[in-house]
Write an enzyme that holds these catalytic residues in place. Structure first.
Site, PDB file in Angstrom:
ATOM      1  CB  CYS A   1      35.261  30.025  80.898  1.00  0.00           C
ATOM      2  SG  CYS A   1      33.541  29.244  81.315  1.00  0.00           S
TER       3      CYS A   1
ATOM      4  CD  GLU B   1      32.080  32.762  86.243  1.00  0.00           C
ATOM      5  OE1 GLU B   1      33.160  33.598  85.751  1.00  0.00           O
ATOM      6  OE2 GLU B   1      32.134  31.701  86.701  1.00  0.00           O
TER       7      GLU B   1
END
EC number: 3.5.4.36
Length: 224
Positions: free
Chosen positions: A128, A100
């Site tokens: 996360c 990401e």
């Protein structure tokens, strides 16, 4: 459940490669870690079939799936209405930036304020807490960015920190969804390597719908 096994892997300093860094006194283990190639982000247009079938499977128990695969579609629209689209995938290798974060470092490192960006991610697991924070910071300073994240599995979804991070993503305007069987078929058709000269149809695994409903319920509970 999956989140418990992933949590155990994430507890190590090099969380993404799943190595047990508590055993560095073991010469063989130490040599194994030293011999790891340097961190890199793998990019491409289509990922191998076996990677898709293993990494994107929406299982409840996700042991061994300690990488993040991110397929993306970026649509850039000018004020005149003309749009250009690009797509590809990212895979994070060993320790370091997750896929990401790497997306914003390598694929879209800068944004033109005169353009509109519609970005769709198909990710093997949800962000996360740290990656969610990076996404939030990017969205807060980039008002011309719209982001839709579709995930196969929820990462450590029972952890309060992760739940709070996902809620903040929703509040910031980021759309977060669990992949439906049709979404896996879309990935298969658009992001997975096909045998030369033939195009094999996507074959759903046995529990694909059941696991979609399982994760969809968990996400709805988190975001309500």
């Amino acid at each position: 459940m999956a989140q418990k096994e992933e949590a155990a892997e994430a507890a190590a300093p090099a969380s993404q490669n799943g190595d047990d860094l508590e055993n560095l006194e073991d010469p063989e283990k130490l040599k194994e870690l030293i011999d790891l190639p340097p961190f890199e982000i793998v990019t491409g247009v289509r990922l191998p079939v076996n990677f898709f079938k293993f990494q994107f499977r929406n299982v409840e128990y996700s042991s061994g799936r300690n990488k993040t695969f991110l397929c993306y579609v970026v649509e850039v629209q000018s004020k005149g209405g003309q749009a250009q689209a690009t797509q590809g995938y990212l895979e994070d290798e060993h320790a370091g930036a997750h896929a990401e974060e790497a997306f914003f470092n390598t694929i879209l490192p800068a944004f033109d304020p005169a353009l509109k960006y519609n970005v769709t991610w198909y990710v093997s697991s949800s962000p996360c807490a740290a990656c969610a924070d990076r996404i939030l910071k990017t969205l807060s300073k980039t008002k011309n960015l719209r982001l839709l994240i579709l995930v196969s599995r929820l990462f450590m979804w029972e952890e309060p920190e992760v739940q709070a991070a996902l809620k903040k993503l929703k509040e910031a305007g980021c759309k977060l969804r669990i992949m439906k069987p049709q979404d896996f078929e879309y990935i298969w058709q658009n992001f997975v390597e096909q045998e030369e000269g033939e195009s094999k149809a996507f074959e759903p695994w046995e529990d694909i719908q059941e696991n979609f409903l399982y994760y969809e319920e968990k996400l709805a509970d988190i975001l309500k």
